[in-house]
Design a protein around this motif. Structure first.
Motif, PDB file in Angstrom:
ATOM      1  N   ALA A  11       0.842  -1.199   0.000  1.00  0.00           N
ATOM      2  CA  ALA A  11       0.000   0.000   0.000  1.00  0.00           C
ATOM      3  C   ALA A  11       0.876   1.247   0.000  1.00  0.00           C
ATOM      4  N   VAL A  12       0.358   2.281  -0.626  1.00  0.00           N
ATOM      5  CA  VAL A  12       0.974   3.611  -0.576  1.00  0.00           C
ATOM      6  C   VAL A  12      -0.079   4.578  -0.070  1.00  0.00           C
ATOM      7  N   ALA A  13       0.234   5.247   1.031  1.00  0.00           N
ATOM      8  CA  ALA A  13      -0.688   6.234   1.600  1.00  0.00           C
ATOM      9  C   ALA A  13       0.011   7.584   1.641  1.00  0.00           C
ATOM     10  N   ASP A  14      -0.759   8.634   1.473  1.00  0.00           N
ATOM     11  CA  ASP A  14      -0.130   9.957   1.528  1.00  0.00           C
ATOM     12  C   ASP A  14      -1.023  10.966   2.216  1.00  0.00           C
ATOM     13  N   GLY A  15      -0.365  12.030   2.686  1.00  0.00           N
ATOM     14  CA  GLY A  15      -1.066  13.161   3.267  1.00  0.00           C
ATOM     15  C   GLY A  15      -0.757  14.389   2.439  1.00  0.00           C
ATOM     16  N   ALA A  16      -1.612  14.673   1.478  1.00  0.00           N
ATOM     17  CA  ALA A  16      -1.424  15.829   0.584  1.00  0.00           C
ATOM     18  C   ALA A  16      -0.075  15.792  -0.114  1.00  0.00           C
ATOM     19  N   ASN A  17       0.316  14.619  -0.583  1.00  0.00           N
ATOM     20  CA  ASN A  17       1.584  14.479  -1.303  1.00  0.00           C
ATOM     21  C   ASN A  17       1.372  13.545  -2.497  1.00  0.00           C
ATOM     22  N   PRO A  18       0.428  13.874  -3.378  1.00  0.00           N
ATOM     23  CA  PRO A  18       0.041  12.939  -4.440  1.00  0.00           C
ATOM     24  C   PRO A  18       1.134  12.674  -5.465  1.00  0.00           C
ATOM     25  N   GLU A  19       1.998  13.656  -5.719  1.00  0.00           N
ATOM     26  CA  GLU A  19       3.031  13.476  -6.746  1.00  0.00           C
ATOM     27  C   GLU A  19       4.030  12.390  -6.338  1.00  0.00           C
ATOM     28  N   ILE A  20       4.536  12.492  -5.106  1.00  0.00           N
ATOM     29  CA  ILE A  20       5.491  11.481  -4.642  1.00  0.00           C
ATOM     30  C   ILE A  20       4.786  10.143  -4.449  1.00  0.00           C
ATOM     31  N   ALA A  21       3.538  10.168  -3.983  1.00  0.00           N
ATOM     32  CA  ALA A  21       2.788   8.920  -3.826  1.00  0.00           C
ATOM     33  C   ALA A  21       2.673   8.190  -5.161  1.00  0.00           C
ATOM     34  N   ALA A  22       2.390   8.937  -6.220  1.00  0.00           N
ATOM     35  CA  ALA A  22       2.259   8.321  -7.541  1.00  0.00           C
ATOM     36  C   ALA A  22       3.581   7.707  -7.995  1.00  0.00           C
ATOM     37  N   LYS A  23       4.698   8.387  -7.694  1.00  0.00           N
ATOM     38  CA  LYS A  23       6.011   7.838  -8.046  1.00  0.00           C
ATOM     39  C   LYS A  23       6.288   6.552  -7.272  1.00  0.00           C
ATOM     40  N   MET A  24       5.897   6.526  -6.007  1.00  0.00           N
ATOM     41  CA  MET A  24       6.080   5.327  -5.197  1.00  0.00           C
ATOM     42  C   MET A  24       5.248   4.163  -5.735  1.00  0.00           C
ATOM     43  N   VAL A  25       4.034   4.449  -6.154  1.00  0.00           N
ATOM     44  CA  VAL A  25       3.178   3.411  -6.734  1.00  0.00           C
ATOM     45  C   VAL A  25       3.834   2.817  -7.981  1.00  0.00           C
ATOM     46  N   THR A  26       4.323   3.685  -8.848  1.00  0.00           N
ATOM     47  CA  THR A  26       4.989   3.226 -10.077  1.00  0.00           C
ATOM     48  C   THR A  26       6.206   2.367  -9.757  1.00  0.00           C
ATOM     49  N   THR A  27       7.004   2.813  -8.792  1.00  0.00           N
ATOM     50  CA  THR A  27       8.213   2.076  -8.405  1.00  0.00           C
ATOM     51  C   THR A  27       7.865   0.703  -7.833  1.00  0.00           C
ATOM     52  N   LEU A  28       6.873   0.656  -6.950  1.00  0.00           N
ATOM     53  CA  LEU A  28       6.509  -0.612  -6.316  1.00  0.00           C
ATOM     54  C   LEU A  28       5.873  -1.581  -7.308  1.00  0.00           C
ATOM     55  N   LYS A  29       5.080  -1.066  -8.226  1.00  0.00           N
ATOM     56  CA  LYS A  29       4.478  -1.937  -9.243  1.00  0.00           C
ATOM     57  C   LYS A  29       5.547  -2.591 -10.107  1.00  0.00           C
ATOM     58  N   ALA A  30       6.577  -1.812 -10.452  1.00  0.00           N
ATOM     59  CA  ALA A  30       7.660  -2.350 -11.277  1.00  0.00           C
ATOM     60  C   ALA A  30       8.509  -3.359 -10.507  1.00  0.00           C
ATOM     61  N   ALA A  31       8.734  -3.084  -9.228  1.00  0.00           N
ATOM     62  CA  ALA A  31       9.603  -3.948  -8.423  1.00  0.00           C
ATOM     63  C   ALA A  31       8.907  -5.213  -7.957  1.00  0.00           C
ATOM     64  N   TYR A  32       7.571  -5.119  -7.740  1.00  0.00           N
ATOM     65  CA  TYR A  32       6.845  -6.246  -7.159  1.00  0.00           C
ATOM     66  C   TYR A  32       5.562  -6.551  -7.945  1.00  0.00           C
ATOM     67  N   PRO A  33       5.712  -6.973  -9.192  1.00  0.00           N
ATOM     68  CA  PRO A  33       4.520  -7.280  -9.987  1.00  0.00           C
ATOM     69  C   PRO A  33       3.730  -8.453  -9.414  1.00  0.00           C
ATOM     70  N   GLN A  34       4.377  -9.250  -8.547  1.00  0.00           N
ATOM     71  CA  GLN A  34       3.699 -10.405  -7.965  1.00  0.00           C
ATOM     72  C   GLN A  34       2.818 -10.040  -6.765  1.00  0.00           C
ATOM     73  N   ALA A  35       2.865  -8.792  -6.308  1.00  0.00           N
ATOM     74  CA  ALA A  35       2.018  -8.379  -5.186  1.00  0.00           C
ATOM     75  C   ALA A  35       0.551  -8.652  -5.504  1.00  0.00           C
ATOM     76  N   GLU A  36      -0.171  -9.207  -4.536  1.00  0.00           N
ATOM     77  CA  GLU A  36      -1.570  -9.545  -4.791  1.00  0.00           C
ATOM     78  C   GLU A  36      -2.430  -8.297  -4.977  1.00  0.00           C
ATOM     79  N   HIS A  37      -2.176  -7.285  -4.149  1.00  0.00           N
ATOM     80  CA  HIS A  37      -2.869  -5.999  -4.280  1.00  0.00           C
ATOM     81  C   HIS A  37      -1.896  -4.882  -3.933  1.00  0.00           C
TER      82      HIS A  37
END
Length: 286
Positions: A233-259
Motif C-alpha cells: 500500500a501507498v498512503a499519503d497526506g497531501a503528497n500525491p506526486e510522490i505517492a504516484a512515483k512510489m506506486v509506479t516504483t513498487l508496481k515495477a519492483a513487485y509485480p507479484q504483489a496480490e494488491h
C-alpha cells in the motif's frame, strides 16, 4: 431484520485507513474519530476531509479523540439491524489511541458476539487487517477462523512512513520513541514505524527527503525478503506526486504483489503528521 450479506460483520475505526473505494465496494462498518476545533467538532472522514485539516493547521491544531461510546453503540445497533450476530472489530494500536478500549467497553453491552482486535499498528497497516477480515467473511469463514487468521497476519504487517517535519507529532503528543531525534535539524528525516507494542519508533533515518524515500523502499525490500504472497500500500497526506512515483516504483519492483492499495491518510491522522506524509505498507500473507 434483514438477512446479513456476509457471515460476520467487520467494524473498523476511521484511522485504520481502509481505502475509500474498498469501503464503497464492500459491506464494512466504520466508526469515526472526532476532531475538535474551538468552535466545532467534526467526525473523521464523515464531516471533514484531510484538505480542510491541512489548510487550517497554521491557524489552529485541533484535538483528536477516539470514537465516542455513542458512535460505537450506533454502529453496533446498525450491525444488529442488518441481521448480524457476530462482529470482528479492527482497531488501531492501543499504544497510540484509546479506541481499542472504547470499542471493547461498548462490545460488552452490545448484545452481539464481538471480538476486538488491537492491530498494534496505524493507518493502512491496521486497515490491511480489516480488508483481510472482510474478504474472509465474504468467503464464508466462521468468526473464530477469521479472527485467528487476522491476528496472525496482523503480526506480519508493517508500515513505514516519512513526514517532512516532526512538529505536528510533537504538538499532538503522539511522537513516542521518535522524540529523541532532532528531526528538524541538519535535514535529518526519520523513517517511522510501530514497534511490537504499537508505539512509534524511528526505524531508520536519512539526510534529506530523497534519501529518506530511498531508505523506505530499501526497508520494504528487506521486509518482503523471500516472501511470495503479500499486499502493498501507498498512503499519503497531501503528497500525491510522490505517492504516484512510489506506486509506479513498487508496481515495477513487485509485480507479484496480490494488491497494491492507495489512498489518503485520515484527517485525524493528518492532524498529527501535518501535510507531506508518505507511508508504505506491507502485509505478508505467507
Amino acid at each position: 431484520m434483514t438477512k446479513a450479506p456476509n457471515n460476520v460483520a467487520i467494524l473498523v475505526d476511521s484511522c485504520s485507513d481502509v481505502p475509500a473505494d474498498f469501503i464503497a465496494a464492500h459491506h464494512l462498518y466504520m466508526v469515526p474519530m472526532t476532531i475538535t476545533y474551538q468552535d466545532r467538532v467534526y467526525l473523521d472522514k464523515v464531516t471533514i476531509d484531510p484538505e480542510t485539516v491541512y489548510a487550517n493547521l497554521d491557524q489552529e491544531v485541533p484535538k483528536t479523540a477516539s470514537p465516542t461510546g455513542n458512535l460505537i453503540m450506533e454502529a453496533f445497533e446498525k450491525i444488529k439491524a442488518d441481521g448480524y450476530e457476530a462482529v470482528i472489530a479492527i482497531c488501531i494500536s492501543s499504544g497510540l489511541s484509546g479506541t481499542f478500549q472504547q470499542v471493547e467497553l461498548a462490545a460488552r453491552v452490545s448484545g452481539l458476539d464481538v471480538s476486538v482486535i488491537d492491530t498494534k499498528n496505524i493507518g493502512i497497516a491496521s486497515g490491511f487487517a480489516a480488508i483481510l477480515a472482510t474478504e474472509l467473511s465474504e468467503a464464508g469463514l466462521q468468526k473464530g477462523e477469521i479472527e485467528a487468521r487476522v491476528r496472525t497476519v496482523a503480526k506480519q504487517t508493517t508500515v513505514f512512513f516519512y513526514v517532512p517535519t516532526l512538529t505536528y507529532l510533537q504538538k499532538g503528543g503522539r511522537i513516542g520513541r521518535v522524540a529523541g531525534l532532532a528531526g528538524n535539524l541538519l535535514n535529518i528525516k526519520p523513517i517511522i514505524s510501530c514497534d511490537e507494542d504499537g508505539i512509534y519508533y524511528p526505524v531508520a533515518k536519512a539526510r534529506g527527503e530523497k534519501k529518506a524515500l530511498k531508505k523506505m523502499l530499501d526497508l520494504v525490500a528487506t521486509t518482503i525478503g523471500d516472501h511470495q504472497s503479500f499486499n502493498l500500500a501507498v498512503a499519503d497526506g497531501a503528497n500525491p506526486e510522490i505517492a504516484a512515483k512510489m506506486v509506479t516504483t513498487l508496481k515495477a519492483a513487485y509485480p507479484q504483489a496480490e494488491h497494491l492499495y492507495t489512498g489518503n491518510i485520515s484527517p485525524a491522522l493528518g492532524v498529527h503528521t501535518g501535510p507531506g506524509l508518505i507511508g508504505l505498507g506491507i502485509q505478508l500473507l505467507d
